[in-house]
Design a protein around this motif. Structure first.
Motif, PDB file in Angstrom:
ATOM      1  N   ALA A  86       0.933  -1.081  -0.022  1.00  0.00           N
ATOM      2  CA  ALA A  86      -0.126   0.067  -0.059  1.00  0.00           C
ATOM      3  C   ALA A  86       0.907   1.330  -0.212  1.00  0.00           C
ATOM      4  O   ALA A  86       0.806   2.242  -0.669  1.00  0.00           O
ATOM      5  CB  ALA A  86      -0.876  -0.129   1.207  1.00  0.00           C
ATOM      6  N   LYS A  87       1.939   1.341   1.079  1.00  0.00           N
ATOM      7  CA  LYS A  87       2.776   2.409   1.038  1.00  0.00           C
ATOM      8  C   LYS A  87       3.486   2.548  -0.224  1.00  0.00           C
ATOM      9  O   LYS A  87       3.790   3.800  -0.961  1.00  0.00           O
ATOM     10  CB  LYS A  87       3.833   2.285   2.082  1.00  0.00           C
ATOM     11  CG  LYS A  87       3.717   3.161   3.144  1.00  0.00           C
ATOM     12  CD  LYS A  87       4.782   2.782   4.214  1.00  0.00           C
ATOM     13  CE  LYS A  87       4.678   1.703   4.924  1.00  0.00           C
ATOM     14  NZ  LYS A  87       5.969   1.295   5.898  1.00  0.00           N
ATOM     15  N   ALA A  88       4.041   1.175  -1.000  1.00  0.00           N
ATOM     16  CA  ALA A  88       4.801   1.378  -1.999  1.00  0.00           C
ATOM     17  C   ALA A  88       4.023   2.071  -3.168  1.00  0.00           C
ATOM     18  O   ALA A  88       4.791   2.592  -4.079  1.00  0.00           O
ATOM     19  CB  ALA A  88       5.331   0.076  -2.305  1.00  0.00           C
ATOM     20  N   SER A  89       2.717   1.658  -3.314  1.00  0.00           N
ATOM     21  CA  SER A  89       2.118   2.059  -4.546  1.00  0.00           C
ATOM     22  C   SER A  89       2.050   3.647  -4.607  1.00  0.00           C
ATOM     23  O   SER A  89       2.097   4.084  -5.652  1.00  0.00           O
ATOM     24  CB  SER A  89       0.661   1.379  -4.664  1.00  0.00           C
ATOM     25  OG  SER A  89       0.107   1.543  -3.461  1.00  0.00           O
TER      26      SER A  89
ATOM     27  N   ILE B 291      12.772   0.535  -6.516  1.00  0.00           N
ATOM     28  CA  ILE B 291      12.809   1.643  -5.646  1.00  0.00           C
ATOM     29  C   ILE B 291      11.692   2.027  -4.599  1.00  0.00           C
ATOM     30  O   ILE B 291      11.672   2.358  -3.629  1.00  0.00           O
ATOM     31  CB  ILE B 291      12.993   2.742  -6.518  1.00  0.00           C
ATOM     32  CG1 ILE B 291      13.998   2.826  -7.729  1.00  0.00           C
ATOM     33  CG2 ILE B 291      12.830   4.331  -5.751  1.00  0.00           C
ATOM     34  CD1 ILE B 291      14.136   3.801  -8.504  1.00  0.00           C
ATOM     35  N   SER B 292      10.340   1.413  -5.244  1.00  0.00           N
ATOM     36  CA  SER B 292       9.227   1.694  -4.216  1.00  0.00           C
ATOM     37  C   SER B 292       9.019   0.520  -3.148  1.00  0.00           C
ATOM     38  O   SER B 292       8.758   0.915  -2.075  1.00  0.00           O
ATOM     39  CB  SER B 292       7.906   1.618  -5.122  1.00  0.00           C
ATOM     40  OG  SER B 292       7.942   1.037  -6.071  1.00  0.00           O
ATOM     41  N   VAL B 293       9.300  -0.714  -3.466  1.00  0.00           N
ATOM     42  CA  VAL B 293       9.132  -1.647  -2.369  1.00  0.00           C
ATOM     43  C   VAL B 293      10.511  -2.287  -1.799  1.00  0.00           C
ATOM     44  O   VAL B 293      10.645  -2.847  -0.637  1.00  0.00           O
ATOM     45  CB  VAL B 293       8.449  -3.028  -2.731  1.00  0.00           C
ATOM     46  CG1 VAL B 293       6.996  -2.673  -3.121  1.00  0.00           C
ATOM     47  CG2 VAL B 293       9.096  -3.595  -3.853  1.00  0.00           C
ATOM     48  N   GLY B 294      11.616  -1.589  -2.421  1.00  0.00           N
ATOM     49  CA  GLY B 294      12.903  -1.997  -1.637  1.00  0.00           C
ATOM     50  C   GLY B 294      13.516  -3.045  -2.411  1.00  0.00           C
ATOM     51  O   GLY B 294      12.993  -4.021  -2.822  1.00  0.00           O
ATOM     52  N   ILE B 295      14.810  -3.246  -2.281  1.00  0.00           N
ATOM     53  CA  ILE B 295      15.607  -4.485  -3.112  1.00  0.00           C
ATOM     54  C   ILE B 295      15.091  -5.792  -2.188  1.00  0.00           C
ATOM     55  O   ILE B 295      15.182  -5.899  -0.978  1.00  0.00           O
ATOM     56  CB  ILE B 295      17.140  -4.383  -2.743  1.00  0.00           C
ATOM     57  CG1 ILE B 295      17.395  -3.220  -3.885  1.00  0.00           C
ATOM     58  CG2 ILE B 295      17.799  -5.450  -3.114  1.00  0.00           C
ATOM     59  CD1 ILE B 295      18.996  -2.743  -3.616  1.00  0.00           C
ATOM     60  N   GLY B 296      14.953  -6.747  -3.243  1.00  0.00           N
ATOM     61  CA  GLY B 296      14.361  -8.088  -2.548  1.00  0.00           C
ATOM     62  C   GLY B 296      13.324  -8.974  -3.467  1.00  0.00           C
ATOM     63  O   GLY B 296      13.159  -8.342  -4.384  1.00  0.00           O
TER      64      GLY B 296
END
Lengths: 264, 275
Positions: free
Chosen positions: A40-43, B137-142
């Motif tokens: 949710a945060k990432a979107s 970039i948005s959810v982080g590396i992984g």
């Protein structure tokens, strides 16, 4: 709909499947760190990021043409060379042309190759040849051999034996047999497959650029790393254009070949 | 053609032969020109072959002890398989719903179909690399970022295939079910689904194969899993470790192909029983 539709016995046999599947999903989501809170945060973050890509910096478009040309050339050189090598590999791996030991060797080599993703192949080749388009050409040639060689080998094993026998009857040598009985039968399928492979190679060539074979993929990576997202958009548009045009071209040539023309 | 020829016409090379020679020469010249343009020297393959033998020397013997020493290696394999598995499964489910909304015979609203179809087409066109970068970039590396990339990819790929399959179903069962007063959901369950299930199953297994390879590749760019381990070993020049990872990748891909084949056979035999 009779009542037995809802009897537990009807669905009992699916219970184990469902249990195993849910267990697999649970393990898989744990291992791939699935996190919906993050999502949710990432979107939101992703939306902001995508916003940075606009407006595209069209002034960098002329600078993208050279790299785009390199990307096309890598695929355009690797495909014909790969096709020729694949023909040799295909002949060596066909039961009705080659001895068993040769067939086994080439078949297992190609199966081994198909097990390796192109990116990994490039990583290994970069270690040997360094960064540059040539590494990309070698990698895509090897990748083309793995796929086309198997297809050619299978096609040769399925050819019409009557032609082969009649050519053998007039006293043809093995070379003549291949030239006049085998090749004419597999050429059309080889060429259509090669056109398809060209399409695949263009896509792969874009991606390989990001690891170091140069071309538009490299520009894409570079512009992202330098946070010049406006340029990235242009690079993406150019690579989309390349893929689209390659698809059109290979479609056109394939349908031309399938209609029986152009094989002179 | 006329008598002024020094050599009898029958002994001249045929038109077909000359055309072939021209085509061969021209294409060889084009390839040579392309290589020159790229500053790529094909003789480097021969001249620099000692680099390859060097590399092979440095890679051999593969550091197979790595499996025991490095505790993160086996989990990283499972990570890669997990990414491909989840992405394929979730992608198929989401894509099926979208496909129902994108198919002409299940969704009567033209606007909705158009929106879904163009979204799917847009997704298919975007390079995976870009999707991965945005997600990294948005959810982080992984592995999560790589999984989401594969998921989006699968949705784009499946969505169109499923929608086309649904549009091509036989209308007879549809009408027969509708005549008995079935709701739209019941029509989908009893008339559409049985017809498209075989093609869906076949596509799902094929996509798993593609996704598994892609999962290894995305790992190289920071998506985690065995691809990440392999790239790590390469970037610190531990080629024996890299070779061990490479062997692991090959074994894993072949093994998963076998496993998928076994499951596919089982599912098809189950379907045959239901018939």
């Amino acid at each position: 709909m009779n009542p037995s539709d809802f009897s537990p016995r009807r669905y009992a046999k699916h219970v184990w499947g469902a249990v195993v599947l849910s267990a697999a999903v649970l393990v898989a989501s744990w291992r791939s760190e699935v996190n919906f809170g993050d999502l949710a945060k990432a979107s939101g973050k992703a939306a902001t990021l995508v916003g940075l890509f606009f407006p595209p910096d069209w002034e960098s478009f002329p600078k993208m043409i050279g790299p785009a040309f390199i990307t096309v050339l890598i695929a355009a050189v690797a495909t014909p060379i790969g096709t020729l090598c694949a023909l040799a590999f295909g002949l060596a791996s066909a039961r009705n042309v080659s001895p068993p030991w040769l067939r086994l060797t080439t078949r297992s080599l190609m199966a081994l190759e198909r097990g390796i993703p192109e990116i990994i192949l490039v990583l290994v080749l970069v270690a040997a040849f360094g960064i540059g388009p040539f590494t990309g050409v070698v990698a895509l040639t090897i990748a083309s051999i793995g796929m086309l060689g198997k297809l050619v080998g299978d096609a040769i094993e399925e050819i019409d034996t009557a032609t082969v026998e009649s050519v053998a009857c007039v006293g043809a040598t093995r070379g003549q047999l291949i030239r006049y009985a085998v090749l004419p039968q597999v050429m059309p399928s080889l060429l259509t497959n090669a056109m398809f492979r060209f399409e695949v190679n263009i896509r792969a060539s874009v991606l390989l650029g990001a690891i170091g074979s140069g071309g538009i993929g490299y520009e894409l990576m570079l512009s992202m790393n330098q946070l010049e997202y406006h340029k990235t958009t242009v690079a993406v548009v150019v690579s989309l254009l390349l893929v689209f045009l390659a698809e059109r071209l290979s479609d056109a040539i394939r349908s031309h070949l399938l209609e029986g023309g152009g094989l002179s | 053609m006329n008598a002024t020829l020094a050599v009898p016409y029958a002994q001249l090379p045929s038109v077909r032969f000359r055309r072939r020679v021209t085509v061969t020469l021209l294409s060889s010249a084009a390839i040579a020109g392309a290589l020159v343009y790229m500053n790529a020297d094909p003789f480097a393959l021969v001249r620099d072959f000692h680099f390859v033998t060097n590399l092979v020397g440095q890679m051999l013997p593969p550091n197979l002890g790595l499996f025991w020493h490095k505790k993160s290696l086996l989990p990283s394999l499972i990570d890669t398989i997990s990414m491909a598995f989840l992405a394929t499964l979730a992608g198929a489910i989401i894509a099926f719903v979208l496909a129902l909304l994108a198919a002409r015979n299940t969704t009567p609203y033209r606007g909705a179909r158009l929106v879904i179809r163009s979204l799917l087409a847009m997704e298919r066109c975007t390079p995976e690399y870009l999707v991965l970068m945005v997600l990294l970039i948005s959810v982080g590396i992984g592995p999560f970022a790589a999984m989401l990339t594969l998921l989006l990819r699968s949705i784009g790929m499946f969505g169109k295939l499923f929608a086309d399959a649904i549009e091509h179903v036989d209308t007879g069962p549809l009408e027969a079910t509708a005549v008995t007063g079935a709701s739209r959901l019941q029509i989908i369950r009893y008339a559409v689904l049985p017809q498209v299930a075989p093609s869906i199953v076949a596509n799902v297994f094929y996509a798993f194969d593609v996704n598994l390879r892609m999962a290894v590749a995305l790992g190289v760019f920071g998506g985690g899993g065995i691809g990440f381990e392999l790239n790590l070993a390469r970037s610190v020049l531990r080629y024996r470790d890299m070779f061990a990872c490479l062997l692991l990748v090959i074994v894993m891909i072949n093994l998963m192909e076998r496993v998928a084949d076994a499951f596919r056979k089982r599912i098809f035999s189950l379907e045959a029983q239901l018939e």
